[in-house]
Enzyme design. Structure first.
Site, PDB file in Angstrom:
ATOM      1  N   GLU A 299      29.519  26.482  49.474  1.00  0.00           N
ATOM      2  CA  GLU A 299      28.736  26.063  48.020  1.00  0.00           C
ATOM      3  C   GLU A 299      28.619  27.670  47.249  1.00  0.00           C
ATOM      4  O   GLU A 299      28.381  28.602  47.928  1.00  0.00           O
ATOM      5  CB  GLU A 299      27.480  25.603  48.471  1.00  0.00           C
ATOM      6  CG  GLU A 299      26.419  25.266  47.302  1.00  0.00           C
ATOM      7  CD  GLU A 299      25.112  24.765  47.616  1.00  0.00           C
ATOM      8  OE1 GLU A 299      25.126  23.991  48.660  1.00  0.00           O
ATOM      9  OE2 GLU A 299      24.113  25.086  47.147  1.00  0.00           O
TER      10      GLU A 299
ATOM     11  N   GLU B  35      20.068  28.970  40.208  1.00  0.00           N
ATOM     12  CA  GLU B  35      19.019  28.188  40.678  1.00  0.00           C
ATOM     13  C   GLU B  35      17.632  28.661  40.274  1.00  0.00           C
ATOM     14  O   GLU B  35      17.544  29.995  40.001  1.00  0.00           O
ATOM     15  CB  GLU B  35      18.806  27.818  41.997  1.00  0.00           C
ATOM     16  CG  GLU B  35      20.059  26.974  42.605  1.00  0.00           C
ATOM     17  CD  GLU B  35      20.045  26.938  44.266  1.00  0.00           C
ATOM     18  OE1 GLU B  35      19.432  25.551  44.614  1.00  0.00           O
ATOM     19  OE2 GLU B  35      20.239  27.795  44.932  1.00  0.00           O
TER      20      GLU B  35
END
Length: 300
Positions: free
Chosen positions: A170, A175
């Protein structure tokens, strides 16, 4: 600056201003050259895919679909949202921007058969089944929500869903959690390096106006490294370590995801402020560049 010079420089350094994949004992090094295909600092790269969000209404179905597979059972990380598909209240293009909006509301099962009794709605868009890439330069210009309990992300997962996470890998281009406004996280997860083991490789840095100003979140992914940054400033590098797939699974097609989660083990650490919702993630454009065949080659 030639592409060769940029990559050789990037292989030798990590940015001292952010948490890097290097160990603390390694010496500080100069900043990585600016990341930008737009400014021709990556010569030989060309635009291969983009969405400029020029048509109002639902997101372009030729480019985006909706990930809703865990709605009835509940989402990972103890997140509290229901991800709606094709619902203008949660995802729409308006005035040249994609808006992903998390809302504090309850739905009705008769209208939403997969509703899992969540108290929040949102959207999780991805290019899976439409477009995936192996290597390239990715840029998303966006403004983030800062509501406590919001958890927006720009990230990538493998197109092949048969490989379980985290072996699949990933890449998190951005974020942000609302209870730490302005703190940007850029991370990679692999079988050997992931947050469940507390071994994930990550950078965190402050962008004080991230919730009221557009910024360009960037990723340069090559056969030998992942390099992330913001506004042409490199922040984090993760280098390939041989051919061990538990450490480097990043050699297969991956798709892009854009979403706003609500609550969860990280996003909800300080609760959810219902009064601050709806929480809006605003995206100006998404652009993907790749090297022409003459400018790309196998990992060494």
């Amino acid at each position: 600056m030639s592409l060769r010079t940029l990559i050789l420089s990037a292989l030798l350094v990590s940015t001292g201003a952010a948490v890097s994949a290097q160990t603390a004992s390694e010496p500080a090094t100069p900043a990585v050259p600016a990341l930008s295909a737009e400014l021709d600092l990556l010569p030989g790269y060309r635009l291969v895919w983009s969405d400029e969000f020029s048509s109002d209404g639902l997101p372009d179905p030729a480019r985006w679909s909706y990930d809703t597979h865990r709605n009835r059972d509940g989402w990972y990380n103890d997140e509290r949202q229901y991800y709606a598909a094709g619902r203008l209240q949660n995802s729409r293009v308006e005035n040249g921007h994609l808006l992903i909006e998390a809302r504090a509301e309850r739905l009705e099962r008769r209208h939403f058969p997969d509703w899992g009794r969540q108290r929040y709605t949102s959207a999780r868009l991805y290019t899976k089944g439409r477009q995936a890439w192996t290597y390239g330069f990715f840029e998303v210009r966006a403004k983030l929500p800062c509501a406590v309990g919001s958890w927006p992300a720009i990230w990538m997962l493998p197109e092949d869903a048969t490989v379980p996470w985290p072996l699949s890998g990933e890449i998190d281009i951005m974020e942000h959690v609302g209870h730490v406004p302005g703190e940007i996280n850029q991370t990679v997860h692999t079988q050997a390096y992931n947050h469940l083991l507390n071994t994930h490789r990550t950078a965190k840095f402050m962008v004080p106006d991230a919730c009221n100003t557009m910024h360009r979140y960037q990723l340069l992914w090559t056969p030998d490294f992942v390099l992330t940054g913001i506004d042409d400033q490199s922040k984090f590098m993760f280098r390939r370590e041989g051919n061990d797939r538990t450490r480097w699974p990043f050699d297969r097609p991956m798709h892009l995801l854009l979403n706003v989660a609500v609550g969860g083990n990280w996003g909800g650490q300080r609760g959810i402020d219902d009064a601050a919702f709806p929480a809006r993630f605003e995206i100006d454009y998404v652009r993907v560049y790749q090297a022409s065949p003459a400018n790309s080659g196998p990992a060494t």
